[in-house]
Design a protein around this motif. Structure first.
Motif: not given
Length: 121
Positions: A6, A51-52, A79
């Protein structure tokens, strides 16, 4: 063990505090793709919370790389993107979960419980 990937400090710390302090899991944290891949190679975590949107590569790209090298890896996308295209890409990458922010303690625990259930079969 869990790898938290993240880029936002607040979200990374929130997940770490929840998982390491409240649930007492061993956690490693990365703020970008390079750190994530290094930590994955070093620690071989059981679960990746990914996370994306990251500063260097997308979470989808990281998921693809991890799955190539470790097809049995357990990845949960975490996300703010609740976009159909991202959900479909995650499915194509064979990730095991998709949690949108703001996430709750219950959603995170349910995703980890799903991992535990798959391991006990």
């Amino acid at each position: 063990s869990i790898l938290i990937v993240e880029d936002q400090d607040f979200s990374r710390k929130l997940l770490y505090d929840l998982l390491a302090r409240q649930f007492v899991y061993t956690c490693h944290t990365a703020k970008n793709a390079v750190e994530a891949l290094e930590l994955y190679a070093t620690h071989a975590p059981d679960i990746v919370l990914l996370d994306i949107v990251l500063p260097d590569y997308s979470g989808h790209e990281i998921a693809t790389l991890i799955k190539i090298h470790d097809p049995k890896s357990y990845i949960i996308m975490v996300t703010a993107n609740n976009i159909l295209k991202d959900v479909e890409t995650a499915r194509k990458n064979n990730v095991q979960g998709y949690i949108t922010k703001p996430y709750s303690k219950n959603k995170i625990q349910a995703a980890i419980d799903n991992y535990i259930c798959t391991q006990s079969k």
